[in-house]
Design a protein around this motif. Structure first.
Motif, mmCIF file in Angstrom:
data_model
loop_
_atom_site.group_PDB
_atom_site.id
_atom_site.type_symbol
_atom_site.label_atom_id
_atom_site.label_comp_id
_atom_site.label_asym_id
_atom_site.label_seq_id
_atom_site.Cartn_x
_atom_site.Cartn_y
_atom_site.Cartn_z
ATOM 1 N N ALA A 1 41.504 36.551 44.281
ATOM 2 C CA ALA A 1 41.355 36.624 45.776
ATOM 3 C C ALA A 1 42.172 37.488 46.484
ATOM 4 O O ALA A 1 41.795 38.245 47.528
ATOM 5 N N CYS A 2 43.279 37.588 46.203
ATOM 6 C CA CYS A 2 44.120 38.595 46.619
ATOM 7 C C CYS A 2 43.523 40.001 46.791
ATOM 8 O O CYS A 2 43.510 40.897 47.528
ATOM 9 N N ALA A 3 42.970 40.389 45.175
ATOM 10 C CA ALA A 3 42.523 41.572 45.109
ATOM 11 C C ALA A 3 40.995 42.041 46.182
ATOM 12 O O ALA A 3 40.744 43.011 46.273
ATOM 13 N N LEU A 4 40.665 40.998 46.395
ATOM 14 C CA LEU A 4 39.401 40.957 47.490
ATOM 15 C C LEU A 4 39.932 40.883 48.934
ATOM 16 O O LEU A 4 38.945 40.825 49.679
ATOM 17 N N GLY B 1 45.241 33.899 49.015
ATOM 18 C CA GLY B 1 45.515 34.179 47.691
ATOM 19 C C GLY B 1 46.557 35.231 47.294
ATOM 20 O O GLY B 1 47.439 35.064 46.631
ATOM 21 N N CYS B 2 46.783 35.999 48.269
ATOM 22 C CA CYS B 2 47.896 37.121 47.969
ATOM 23 C C CYS B 2 49.198 36.272 48.419
ATOM 24 O O CYS B 2 50.304 36.310 47.563
ATOM 25 N N TYR B 3 49.194 35.135 49.357
ATOM 26 C CA TYR B 3 50.471 34.815 49.506
ATOM 27 C C TYR B 3 50.944 33.861 48.439
ATOM 28 O O TYR B 3 52.027 33.695 48.099
ATOM 29 N N ASN B 4 49.880 33.141 47.815
ATOM 30 C CA ASN B 4 50.221 32.261 46.802
ATOM 31 C C ASN B 4 50.503 32.814 45.602
ATOM 32 O O ASN B 4 51.338 32.390 44.617
ATOM 33 N N ILE C 1 47.212 30.977 38.981
ATOM 34 C CA ILE C 1 47.589 32.311 39.589
ATOM 35 C C ILE C 1 46.679 33.418 39.294
ATOM 36 O O ILE C 1 46.210 34.312 40.053
ATOM 37 N N ASP C 2 45.680 33.319 38.228
ATOM 38 C CA ASP C 2 44.640 34.201 37.986
ATOM 39 C C ASP C 2 43.483 34.115 39.297
ATOM 40 O O ASP C 2 43.086 35.384 39.645
ATOM 41 N N TYR C 3 43.267 32.914 39.735
ATOM 42 C CA TYR C 3 42.199 32.906 40.964
ATOM 43 C C TYR C 3 42.867 33.404 42.136
ATOM 44 O O TYR C 3 42.266 34.223 42.757
ATOM 45 N N LEU D 1 37.693 31.674 45.666
ATOM 46 C CA LEU D 1 38.541 31.936 44.621
ATOM 47 C C LEU D 1 39.983 31.204 44.885
ATOM 48 O O LEU D 1 40.677 30.483 43.967
ATOM 49 N N SER D 2 40.378 31.252 46.140
ATOM 50 C CA SER D 2 41.751 30.540 46.564
ATOM 51 C C SER D 2 41.446 29.014 46.388
ATOM 52 O O SER D 2 42.681 28.355 46.051
#
Length: 109
Positions: free
Chosen positions: A85-88, A93-96, A79-81, A58-59
């Motif tokens: 990624a962050c949610a997982l 993904g969280c950083y971006n 942003i959606d992707y 996803l990232s």
């Protein structure tokens, strides 16, 4: 230490799960390389991989859309992707995702 069959089975399943996630990450990196070389089938294959909900995949998709790697640049899709990624539990993904919100890029201010 005595290990019963249930513990052996659990250890085997965890090992297989880890190798599947590692394989997905390796596949995502190889597909990204192919996409950079203008192999348009790579994006379709990579998008199919995202159904496995792997944070690295996803990232990578977020990065592709953020920078328009062989696709039109689409910040909202990136942003959606990244958020998925962050949610997982994907740190990248969280950083971006946080970056976009922190600096108001592509999000409502």
């Amino acid at each position: 230490m005595i290990v019963n069959n249930e513990e052996k089975t659990l250890a085997l399943l965890l090992g297989l799960s880890y190798s599947a996630f590692t394989q997905d990450a390796d596949d995502a990196d190889r597909l990204y390389d192919r996409l950079e070389q203008q192999d348009n089938t790579a994006l379709t294959t990579l998008t199919d991989l995202d159904k496995r909900q792997d944070p690295h995949v996803l990232s990578v998709l977020g990065f592709i859309y953020e920078f328009g790697v062989s696709v039109p640049k689409n910040i909202q899709q990136a942003i959606d992707y990244y958020q998925q990624a962050c949610a997982l539990g994907g740190n990248y993904g969280c950083y971006n995702a946080r970056y976009f919100y922190q600096y108001g890029v592509g999000v409502a201010g």
